[in-house]
Scaffold this motif. Structure first.
Motif, short mmCIF file in Angstrom:
data_model
loop_
_atom_site.label_atom_id
_atom_site.label_comp_id
_atom_site.label_asym_id
_atom_site.label_seq_id
_atom_site.Cartn_x
_atom_site.Cartn_y
_atom_site.Cartn_z
N LYS A 138 25.69 43.15 23.33
CA LYS A 138 26.05 41.76 23.61
C LYS A 138 26.54 41.09 22.33
O LYS A 138 27.51 40.32 22.35
N GLU A 139 25.89 41.38 21.23
CA GLU A 139 26.28 40.78 19.95
C GLU A 139 27.72 41.16 19.60
O GLU A 139 28.49 40.32 19.11
N GLU A 140 28.09 42.39 19.85
CA GLU A 140 29.44 42.84 19.47
C GLU A 140 30.52 42.17 20.32
O GLU A 140 31.57 41.78 19.79
N ILE A 141 30.29 42.01 21.62
CA ILE A 141 31.34 41.41 22.44
C ILE A 141 31.53 39.94 22.09
O ILE A 141 32.66 39.44 22.01
N TYR A 142 30.44 39.23 21.79
CA TYR A 142 30.60 37.84 21.40
C TYR A 142 31.14 37.72 19.98
O TYR A 142 31.86 36.77 19.66
N GLY A 143 30.84 38.71 19.15
CA GLY A 143 31.45 38.74 17.84
C GLY A 143 32.96 38.90 17.93
O GLY A 143 33.72 38.27 17.17
N ALA A 144 33.42 39.74 18.87
CA ALA A 144 34.85 39.93 19.07
C ALA A 144 35.51 38.64 19.53
O ALA A 144 36.62 38.30 19.10
N LEU A 145 34.84 37.89 20.39
CA LEU A 145 35.39 36.62 20.87
C LEU A 145 35.47 35.59 19.74
O LEU A 145 36.44 34.83 19.65
N LEU A 146 34.48 35.57 18.87
CA LEU A 146 34.50 34.65 17.74
C LEU A 146 35.62 35.00 16.77
O LEU A 146 36.29 34.11 16.24
N THR A 147 35.83 36.29 16.55
CA THR A 147 36.93 36.72 15.68
C THR A 147 38.27 36.31 16.26
O THR A 147 39.15 35.82 15.54
N GLU A 148 38.44 36.50 17.56
CA GLU A 148 39.69 36.11 18.22
C GLU A 148 39.92 34.60 18.09
O GLU A 148 41.04 34.16 17.84
N MET A 149 38.87 33.81 18.26
CA MET A 149 38.99 32.36 18.14
C MET A 149 39.44 31.98 16.73
O MET A 149 40.32 31.12 16.55
N ALA A 160 39.02 42.02 30.69
CA ALA A 160 38.19 41.53 31.79
C ALA A 160 36.77 41.28 31.31
O ALA A 160 36.13 40.29 31.70
N LEU A 161 36.26 42.18 30.48
CA LEU A 161 34.92 42.01 29.94
C LEU A 161 34.83 40.80 29.01
O LEU A 161 33.87 40.04 29.05
N LEU A 162 35.85 40.61 28.19
CA LEU A 162 35.88 39.46 27.29
C LEU A 162 35.93 38.15 28.08
O LEU A 162 35.21 37.19 27.78
N ASP A 163 36.79 38.11 29.10
CA ASP A 163 36.89 36.91 29.93
C ASP A 163 35.57 36.63 30.64
O ASP A 163 35.14 35.48 30.74
N ALA A 164 34.95 37.69 31.13
CA ALA A 164 33.67 37.53 31.83
C ALA A 164 32.59 37.06 30.88
O ALA A 164 31.74 36.24 31.24
#
Length: 209
Positions: free
Chosen positions: A65-76, A25-29
């Motif tokens: 904030k940096e870590e959550i967007y880093g996780a999204l970039l890794t997933e992509m 939910a946090l990643l989607d948000a």
């Protein structure tokens, strides 16, 4: 003599399921907030509000904030690589090429907000810059493997690693130029032109039906 037993997959407990659901939910948000306000104005407060989670829940999963967007970039990056490998057929390189290129091109439209973060990564975060380098390296490696698996031999006087790097940079910069900062070309046109260029450079033969 004892025999090793195969361990059964552990079913997720309800608590594990809730934890995983909160993280997703946090990643989607975070994606939604990024698309709505851009990276600079994206805040943890906006993310937890969009996810309908308590602020403390955010720090259970991510430190910043940096870590959550880093996780999204890794997933992509992982999604792109898995999808690219799934469509590549070494026996039909010219038929596989547009599918592989199109996955990457379409990602610039579907994940545009994340690509914008990567494009400005050097000014934003060392972590994002590393992620950008990892994504470029993965693309370069896949191009190199595609050349080898297709039995390409006419580039023997050139460094295959450098050729792969140049083609990867060409694709990335073309997508950034026309899909992040302009609308002069459609994704389909980019795919068509890149397929033709790469097919000629790599000397891929037309697929035989």
């Amino acid at each position: 003599m004892s025999h090793a037993t195969r361990s059964e997959p552990r079913l997720m407990s309800r608590q594990d399921q809730r934890t995983a659901a909160s993280r997703q939910a946090l990643l989607d948000a975070a994606v939604q907030v990024l698309e709505d306000v851009g990276y600079h104005d994206a805040t943890i407060s906006l993310i937890v509000r969009a996810a309908r989670r308590a602020r403390g829940t955010f720090y259970v999963h991510f430190s910043s904030k940096e870590e959550i967007y880093g996780a999204l970039l890794t997933e992509m990056r992982h999604r792109l690589r898995q999808a690219s490998r799934a469509v590549w057929d070494s026996e039909r390189p010219l038929a596989s090429l547009p599918k592989s290129i199109d996955l990457y091109v379409q990602s610039f439209s579907v994940d545009r907000a994340l690509w914008l973060v990567l494009d400005g990564s050097s000014a934003v975060s060392e972590q994002y810059e590393r992620e950008r380098s990892a994504l470029r390296a993965a693309l370069t490696t896949d191009i190199r493997k595609g050349m080898v698996s297709a039995g390409n031999t006419h580039l023997t006087d050139l460094d295959p690693d450098l050729v792969s790097t140049i083609l990867a940079a060409m694709l990335e910069e073309t997508c950034a130029t026309f899909l992040l900062y302009g609308d002069e070309l459609s994704p389909d046109m980019i795919t068509d032109h890149m397929t033709t260029l790469w097919g000629r450079v790599l000397d891929y033969e037309p697929a035989v039906n």
